[in-house]
Motif scaffolding. Structure first.
Motif, mmCIF file in Angstrom:
data_model
loop_
_atom_site.group_PDB
_atom_site.id
_atom_site.type_symbol
_atom_site.label_atom_id
_atom_site.label_comp_id
_atom_site.label_asym_id
_atom_site.label_seq_id
_atom_site.Cartn_x
_atom_site.Cartn_y
_atom_site.Cartn_z
ATOM 1 N N ILE A 124 0.812 -1.213 0.000
ATOM 2 C CA ILE A 124 0.000 0.000 0.000
ATOM 3 C C ILE A 124 0.851 1.271 0.000
ATOM 4 C CG2 ILE A 124 -0.271 0.405 2.485
ATOM 5 C CD1 ILE A 124 -3.119 0.346 -0.124
ATOM 6 N N VAL A 125 2.143 1.171 0.370
ATOM 7 C CA VAL A 125 3.001 2.360 0.411
ATOM 8 C C VAL A 125 4.194 2.239 -0.529
ATOM 9 C CG1 VAL A 125 2.364 2.964 2.771
ATOM 10 C CG2 VAL A 125 4.325 1.478 2.379
ATOM 11 N N GLU A 126 4.256 1.209 -1.353
ATOM 12 C CA GLU A 126 5.446 0.996 -2.170
ATOM 13 C C GLU A 126 5.693 2.135 -3.156
ATOM 14 O OE1 GLU A 126 5.106 -2.573 -4.399
ATOM 15 O OE2 GLU A 126 3.528 -1.822 -5.720
ATOM 16 N N ASN A 127 4.634 2.823 -3.581
ATOM 17 C CA ASN A 127 4.800 3.926 -4.526
ATOM 18 C C ASN A 127 4.815 5.293 -3.856
ATOM 19 O OD1 ASN A 127 4.891 2.451 -7.081
ATOM 20 N ND2 ASN A 127 2.770 1.897 -6.642
ATOM 21 N N GLN A 128 4.759 5.318 -2.527
ATOM 22 C CA GLN A 128 4.844 6.582 -1.804
ATOM 23 C C GLN A 128 6.290 7.083 -1.819
ATOM 24 O OE1 GLN A 128 2.401 8.405 -0.557
ATOM 25 N NE2 GLN A 128 0.794 6.938 -1.066
ATOM 26 N N PRO A 129 6.481 8.398 -1.846
ATOM 27 C CA PRO A 129 7.848 8.931 -1.931
ATOM 28 C C PRO A 129 8.613 8.793 -0.617
ATOM 29 C CG PRO A 129 6.272 10.713 -1.678
ATOM 30 C CD PRO A 129 5.462 9.467 -1.861
ATOM 31 N N THR A 130 9.927 8.710 -0.736
ATOM 32 C CA THR A 130 10.803 8.691 0.427
ATOM 33 C C THR A 130 11.030 10.116 0.895
ATOM 34 O OG1 THR A 130 11.928 6.737 -0.453
ATOM 35 C CG2 THR A 130 13.064 7.957 1.279
ATOM 36 N N PRO A 131 10.904 10.417 2.189
ATOM 37 C CA PRO A 131 11.119 11.796 2.670
ATOM 38 C C PRO A 131 12.586 12.201 2.561
ATOM 39 C CG PRO A 131 10.798 10.299 4.509
ATOM 40 C CD PRO A 131 10.516 9.513 3.274
ATOM 41 N N LEU A 132 12.839 13.498 2.703
ATOM 42 C CA LEU A 132 14.184 14.038 2.658
ATOM 43 C C LEU A 132 14.610 14.502 4.041
ATOM 44 C CD1 LEU A 132 13.851 16.202 -0.584
ATOM 45 C CD2 LEU A 132 14.900 13.945 -0.378
ATOM 46 N N SER A 133 15.913 14.562 4.254
ATOM 47 C CA SER A 133 16.425 15.091 5.518
ATOM 48 C C SER A 133 16.154 16.588 5.585
ATOM 49 C CB SER A 133 17.927 14.822 5.646
ATOM 50 O OG SER A 133 18.178 13.443 5.812
ATOM 51 N N THR A 134 16.112 17.114 6.788
ATOM 52 C CA THR A 134 15.790 18.537 6.961
ATOM 53 C C THR A 134 16.930 19.441 6.532
ATOM 54 O OG1 THR A 134 16.476 18.312 9.275
ATOM 55 C CG2 THR A 134 14.130 18.118 8.792
ATOM 56 N N ALA A 135 18.142 18.887 6.441
ATOM 57 C CA ALA A 135 19.298 19.643 5.965
ATOM 58 C C ALA A 135 19.929 18.877 4.812
ATOM 59 C CB ALA A 135 20.306 19.853 7.093
ATOM 60 N N ALA A 136 20.698 19.603 3.992
ATOM 61 C CA ALA A 136 21.329 18.962 2.845
ATOM 62 C C ALA A 136 22.847 18.892 3.002
ATOM 63 C CB ALA A 136 20.987 19.720 1.564
#
Length: 456
Positions: A270-282
């Motif tokens: 159900i979540v396989e196509n959901q995006p991966t979040p990003l870190s708050t800093a780069a």
């Protein structure tokens, strides 16, 4: 069939039409059903097969001493197998090694197995992902026909839908209709005759089909969420009615364009196509792997979890686990620099359809209920092979020389409305089946003409 197909229910237009469609669907689907059954039976025992093939890599002697830190195990692995660290797999049990994923200079991803007690490198294998070995990776790809591309995957999806319809039509054709009177249950729940007789193969086909019918439908329906077209539509419908992936999980953080299924080996459907979040800093100093593992363990994640190392400056650590106890399935994303938990999803957080799909897939793969789960499905898969083979033998024995021997429609009778309703409902629910039905109908019209196929 051994019944006299003249008059009554056995001679009805609906009976003959369903028999004809059952015949053609079974004959066309037979090779795929046998392939799915054999590869599925092998995959049920993937852990046992992997342990047998690679025992020296996958098993260690349990020790009373404390395990080495993850970072120390990673260093040992990189010393023996230079490359770029991609992931770390914690030992799943006291007798299991740590698994370090490394991309070598050749660009291939390998798993390096390390004894967690003394840091001894046991060896390496090409990374087969959730399948656990190159051998089972091939089995898994054959099971879905992914080697043959998207069109073959649609064929598998169509076959899964046809398996459901063939089960329903097979039960209709099998239904006793009075021949069991006087205590005679031959051909209903018992097999008559000997292997040299056509009645034996007819009874074997019918009785086996009835006994494995529930499992056939279960396996077909629990496999469909992973299919290319049906699965996407089911996902959209589940999300639309609030029974799939809950809203709000990524509202607090920016997200990447990388779906979860491209990040971890086995993502919940159900979540396989959901995006991966990003870190708050780069930019900054990345959190230590040892600290990330301690954080994940403190959350109570099941043993055997894997941690994916961030690949980009704004990426995140992703820890996931898909244990036999599906209620402990979990995905956790952590900030690359602070190590703070950004996202923590467990099975209980999913909507109803999501939870049902995960339970169904776990049972489908023989995980949920241990050996009993494996043996029941194995028996059903053996039955499916027997069902297919008996159907082919029965057809071969009854077909006239030089002819296909397909059941014929009653002469001069129109196509029953009941068949059209069944076809419409089945085609709408299983779109790939619907497309194949239309193709079959075109062929039927070409062979018999529009007059012979007029609607009642």
């Amino acid at each position: 069939m051994t019944q006299t197909l003249q008059g009554g229910a056995f001679g009805s237009a609906l009976y003959r039409a369903l028999w004809r469609w059952h015949f053609f669907a079974g004959l066309i689907c037979a090779p795929i059903v046998i392939l799915l059954s054999i590869t599925g039976a092998l995959y049920l025992f993937k852990d046992e097969i992997n342990d047998s093939l690679h025992r020296e890599l996958r098993l260690v002697a349990p020790q009373s001493t404390e395990r080495l830190a993850p970072s120390a195990l990673v260093i040992r692995a990189l010393d023996a197998h230079p490359g770029t660290l991609k992931g770390y797999g914690a030992p799943a049990a006291p007798d299991r090694p740590a698994e370090v994923k490394i991309v070598g200079a050749d660009g291939l991803k390998d798993i390096v197995y390390v004894d967690p007690y003394d840091g001894r490198v046991l060896g390496s294998l090409w990374d087969g992902g959730f399948a656990g070995s190159p051998t089972m990776y091939v089995v898994r790809k054959l099971h879905s026909l992914q080697y043959a591309g998207w069109f073959a995957e649609r064929i598998v999806e169509a076959v899964a839908g046809w398996m459901v319809l063939m089960t329903a039509s097979g039960i209709y054709l099998w239904w006793p209709r009075g021949q069991q009177k006087g205590g005679q249950w031959g051909g209903v729940v018992t097999v008559r005759g000997t292997p040299g007789k056509r009645v034996f193969w007819r009874d074997l086909h019918a009785v086996t089909g009835v006994f494995v019918s529930i499992v056939i439908v279960f396996l077909a329906m629990t496999g469909l969420p992973w299919s290319g077209y049906w699965g996407k539509k089911f996902y959209s419908a589940a999300y639309a009615v609030g029974m799939g992936m809950p809203d709000g999980y990524w509202d607090k953080y920016p997200v990447s364009s990388v779906p979860l299924k491209d990040t971890i080996d086995h993502a919940p459907w159900i979540v396989e196509n959901q995006p991966t979040p990003l870190s708050t800093a780069a930019a900054g100093v990345p959190a230590k792997l040892d600290d990330v593992v301690r954080t994940v363990e403190a959350l109570g994640m099941a043993p055997g979890f894997a941690v994916v190392i961030p690949a980009k400056p704004d990426g995140v650590f992703t820890a996931s686990v898909y244990p036999d106890d599906i209620s402990r399935e979990r995905v956790v994303h952590l900030d690359q620099y602070t190590g703070r938990v950004l996202f923590d999803m467990q099975l209980k957080d999913l909507g109803l359809f999501g939870r049902l799909a995960e339970w169904g897939i776990s049972i489908h793969m023989g995980q949920a209920f241990g050996l009993a789960n494996q043996l029941v499905l194995l028996a059903a898969l053996v039955g499916m092979v027997g069902l297919t083979v008996s159907g082919i033998v029965m057809w071969w024995k009854r077909r006239p020389a030089g002819s296909l021997g397909a059941p014929r429609l009653p002469a001069g009778q129109p196509v029953p409305r009941g068949l059209i309703l069944i076809a419409a409902a089945g085609g709408l629910f299983f779109p790939m089946v619907g497309i194949s039905m239309l193709a079959f109908a075109v062929i039927e019209v070409a062979v018999y003409g529009t007059r012979a196929l007029r609607t009642a």
